[in-house]
Design an enzyme around this catalytic site. Structure first.
Site, PDB file in Angstrom:
ATOM      1  CG  HIS A  57      -2.102   0.892   1.121  1.00 45.54           C
ATOM      2  ND1 HIS A  57      -2.001   2.233   1.488  1.00 45.54           N
ATOM      3  CD2 HIS A  57      -3.370   0.756   0.659  1.00 45.54           C
ATOM      4  CE1 HIS A  57      -3.193   2.852   1.114  1.00 45.54           C
ATOM      5  NE2 HIS A  57      -4.133   1.925   0.589  1.00 45.54           N
TER       6      HIS A  57
ATOM      7  CD  GLU B 224      -8.881  -3.803  -3.103  1.00 44.76           C
ATOM      8  OE1 GLU B 224     -10.228  -4.367  -2.508  1.00 44.76           O
ATOM      9  OE2 GLU B 224      -9.095  -2.960  -4.166  1.00 44.76           O
TER      10      GLU B 224
HETATM   11  N1  ACO Z   1       4.150  -7.593  -4.673  1.00 35.44           N
HETATM   12  C1  ACO Z   1       5.397  -7.729  -5.129  1.00 35.44           C
HETATM   13  N2  ACO Z   1       6.620  -6.612  -4.857  1.00 35.44           N
HETATM   14  C2  ACO Z   1       5.589  -5.579  -4.489  1.00 35.44           C
HETATM   15  C3  ACO Z   1       4.054  -5.570  -4.158  1.00 35.44           C
HETATM   16  C4  ACO Z   1       3.461  -6.604  -4.153  1.00 35.44           C
HETATM   17  N3  ACO Z   1       2.413  -6.561  -4.044  1.00 35.44           N
HETATM   18  N4  ACO Z   1       3.801  -4.347  -3.599  1.00 35.44           N
HETATM   19  C5  ACO Z   1       4.908  -3.497  -3.867  1.00 35.44           C
HETATM   20  N5  ACO Z   1       6.053  -4.326  -4.280  1.00 35.44           N
HETATM   21  C6  ACO Z   1       7.394  -3.903  -4.314  1.00 35.44           C
HETATM   22  C7  ACO Z   1       7.710  -3.310  -5.897  1.00 35.44           C
HETATM   23  O1  ACO Z   1       7.811  -4.283  -7.035  1.00 35.44           O
HETATM   24  C8  ACO Z   1       8.897  -2.241  -5.583  1.00 35.44           C
HETATM   25  O2  ACO Z   1      10.039  -3.220  -5.879  1.00 35.44           O
HETATM   26  P1  ACO Z   1      11.339  -2.479  -6.294  1.00 35.44           P
HETATM   27  O3  ACO Z   1      11.613  -1.474  -5.623  1.00 35.44           O
HETATM   28  O4  ACO Z   1      12.279  -3.834  -6.034  1.00 35.44           O
HETATM   29  O5  ACO Z   1      11.038  -2.396  -7.747  1.00 35.44           O
HETATM   30  C9  ACO Z   1       8.691  -2.040  -4.344  1.00 35.44           C
HETATM   31  O6  ACO Z   1       7.784  -2.889  -3.689  1.00 35.44           O
HETATM   32  C10 ACO Z   1       8.057  -0.550  -4.285  1.00 35.44           C
HETATM   33  O7  ACO Z   1       6.627  -0.685  -4.921  1.00 35.44           O
HETATM   34  P2  ACO Z   1       5.849   0.756  -5.207  1.00 35.44           P
HETATM   35  O8  ACO Z   1       5.085   0.481  -6.582  1.00 35.44           O
HETATM   36  O9  ACO Z   1       6.858   1.924  -5.594  1.00 35.44           O
HETATM   37  O10 ACO Z   1       5.021   1.017  -4.012  1.00 35.44           O
HETATM   38  P3  ACO Z   1       3.778   1.653  -3.956  1.00 35.44           P
HETATM   39  O11 ACO Z   1       3.882   1.941  -2.346  1.00 35.44           O
HETATM   40  O12 ACO Z   1       3.555   2.573  -4.504  1.00 35.44           O
HETATM   41  O13 ACO Z   1       2.572   0.462  -4.317  1.00 35.44           O
HETATM   42  C11 ACO Z   1       0.715  -0.501  -4.560  1.00 35.44           C
HETATM   43  C12 ACO Z   1       1.474   0.342  -3.681  1.00 35.44           C
HETATM   44  C13 ACO Z   1       0.572   0.026  -5.985  1.00 35.44           C
HETATM   45  C14 ACO Z   1      -0.653  -0.616  -4.195  1.00 35.44           C
HETATM   46  C15 ACO Z   1       1.705  -2.079  -4.738  1.00 35.44           C
HETATM   47  O14 ACO Z   1       2.081  -2.432  -3.456  1.00 35.44           O
HETATM   48  C16 ACO Z   1       0.909  -2.838  -5.424  1.00 35.44           C
HETATM   49  O15 ACO Z   1       1.020  -3.138  -6.735  1.00 35.44           O
HETATM   50  N6  ACO Z   1       0.234  -3.969  -4.768  1.00 35.44           N
HETATM   51  C17 ACO Z   1      -0.663  -5.108  -5.689  1.00 35.44           C
HETATM   52  C18 ACO Z   1      -1.809  -4.715  -6.102  1.00 35.44           C
HETATM   53  C19 ACO Z   1      -2.871  -4.209  -4.916  1.00 35.44           C
HETATM   54  O16 ACO Z   1      -3.053  -5.127  -3.839  1.00 35.44           O
HETATM   55  N7  ACO Z   1      -3.549  -3.257  -5.195  1.00 35.44           N
HETATM   56  C20 ACO Z   1      -4.766  -2.862  -4.171  1.00 35.44           C
HETATM   57  C21 ACO Z   1      -4.029  -1.713  -3.291  1.00 35.44           C
HETATM   58  S1  ACO Z   1      -5.337  -1.420  -2.032  1.00 35.44           S
HETATM   59  C22 ACO Z   1      -6.382  -0.221  -2.739  1.00 35.44           C
HETATM   60  O17 ACO Z   1      -6.168   0.449  -3.703  1.00 35.44           O
HETATM   61  C23 ACO Z   1      -7.870  -0.261  -2.253  1.00 35.44           C
END
Ligand code: ACO
Length: 386
Positions: free
Chosen positions: A271, A326
């Site tokens: 998140h 989620e």
């Molecule tokens: N699985 C694997 N790796 C992840 C995940 C995940 N669920 N979430 C973040 N990471 C990793 C990224 O790959 C990244 O790695 P890197 O630095 O080696 O490239 C690092 O963590 C940071 O990722 P960001 O995208 O910059 O983190 P952010 O905080 O912006 O991400 C997000 C938030 C978009 C929700 C992300 O965690 C994600 O894609 N989750 C999966 C989708 C999901 O569950 N969405 C629902 C969100 S809740 C809602 O909106 C109601």
């Protein structure tokens, strides 16, 4: 506590591309404390809100917190929502005849587009003018989501019952039979819990559109388009796909390792704001456990969750990735018999209450949201000099 900057200042690298920590609005609607795992909605901690409000109650609380005068009561919202569902049912035949090849959420987008931004002036005179458009969008979302789900199974739509509670009536329109009291309570718990959540992507979208004075309906449609992406409200369907694909306990570890090695994101984890477990995940976990008596699917989901958290901690030691709401949304809505292709629409059925409250707040601010970009292209004079 994280440092914040205002939207009008230049965002700093490396987080500028996601506007991390930028404060884009002042709101009385909700507050997310990502370090403490705390969510406050309309002045209540979410764990308390879910015990004291049903969906109509939380919509009334949000619109009241947005400054409506007179503040709408829960009873006004309940009556207005019943009438709005009835009005929305008139849209269903035209929508169903034209909407055979889109997803449920895309169908909802089309259905909302059949409403006019003039509904505040021209809509149902028995509903107070400031909540006509909010109620029209909420009523339409429930009626259309149910009708589209039934259409996918070759079934005809079920007319709403204006006297029923919103969660109760949605489940009845979906199934053509009354749900149990426990199921209605569980759906209410879901709808109450997700009604608002700070300056998330869809809410920001709604506020940007509201700031142009395009109208409430347009703001809700734009917000729905933002919600539908898998990085926001589109994750629960893929969470269920993941649980199905993993299938057996033996496959949990190899499946997770394979996906992480491929660089895939595990849906339902991570998140932008929460650095600890999303408090809403716990609310849903409790609701689903009561509803299903902790059945095999719930145990399996819990095992996958624990293994995924451990795998993510090892693979991404620098990122504090925890379970987001989620994950258990998926399990809860599945237990309620809501088809996985409809979960984003059911999310919207609730979040519209928050979006429309933000529209009210933003319209009161009255100032166009118009940030700047930094030009990184070629300058004509440089070309001339070369
Ligand atoms: N699985 C694997 N790796 C992840 C995940 C995940 N669920 N979430 C973040 N990471 C990793 C990224 O790959 C990244 O790695 P890197 O630095 O080696 O490239 C690092 O963590 C940071 O990722 P960001 O995208 O910059 O983190 P952010 O905080 O912006 O991400 C997000 C938030 C978009 C929700 C992300 O965690 C994600 O894609 N989750 C999966 C989708 C999901 O569950 N969405 C629902 C969100 S809740 C809602 O909106 C109601």
């Amino acid at each position: 506590m994280s440092e914040t900057v205002t939207l009008s200042m230049e965002p700093r690298q490396p987080s500028a591309s996601g506007l991390d920590n930028v404060v884009a609005a002042e709101t009385r609607l909700s507050h997310v404390d990502g370090e403490a795992g705390r969510l406050i909605v309309a002045g209540y901690d979410v764990e308390e809100l879910v015990k004291t409000h049903d969906f109509e109650g939380v919509a009334a609380a949000l619109w009241s917190a947005a400054g409506l005068d007179p503040a709408p009561s829960r009873e006004t919202v309940r009556q207005g929502l019943g009438r709005a569902r009835e009005a929305a049912f008139a849209l269903v035949p035209a929508l169903l005849s034209s909407n055979r090849h889109t997803t449920v959420t895309e169908g909802l987008r089309t259905g909302l587009s059949m409403l006019s931004d003039e509904v505040e002036e021209t809509g149902d005179k028995d509903i107070p003018a400031p909540i006509r458009a909010p109620l029209a969008t909420l009523g339409t979302a429930a009626v259309i989501t149910a009708a589209l789900c039934r259409q996918r199974n070759g079934k005809s739509p079920v007319a709403p019952d204006a006297d029923a509670g919103h969660a109760d009536d949605f489940l009845r329109m979906l199934r053509n039979e009354r749900a149990s009291a426990e199921e209605v309570e569980a759906l209410n718990a879901y709808l109450v819990t997700v009604a608002d959540h700070g300056m998330n992507a869809s809410t920001f979208t709604a506020r940007v559109i509201a700031s142009t004075r395009a109208g409430t309906i347009s703001a809700v449609i734009g917000a729905l388009c933002a919600l539908k992406g898998p990085l926001h409200g589109g994750a629960p369907g893929p969470v269920l796909d993941m649980l199905d694909e993993i299938g057996t306990r033996d496959n949990i570890e190899p499946w997770l390792q394979r996906e992480i090695a491929k660089g895939e994101r595990l849906m339902g984890f991570g998140h932008r704001v929460y650095r600890v477990r999303d408090p809403r995940a716990d609310v849903f976990n409790r609701a689903v456990t009561i509803l299903t008596n902790g059945n095999e699917r719930v145990h399996f989901a819990r095992e996958v969750e624990l293994a995924a958290l451990a795998a993510l901690r090892t693979a991404k030691p620098g990122n504090r990735i925890d379970t987001n709401m989620e994950y258990y949304t998926a399990v809860l809505l599945e237990a309620l018999g809501i088809p996985r292709e409809a979960v984003t629409s059911v999310f919207a059925m609730s979040r519209i209450a928050g979006w429309t409250a933000h529209v009210m707040e933003q319209e009161r601010v009255g100032r166009l949201i118009r940030p700047q970009s930094r030009y990184a292209g070629h300058w004509p004079e440089d070309e001339a000099a070369a």
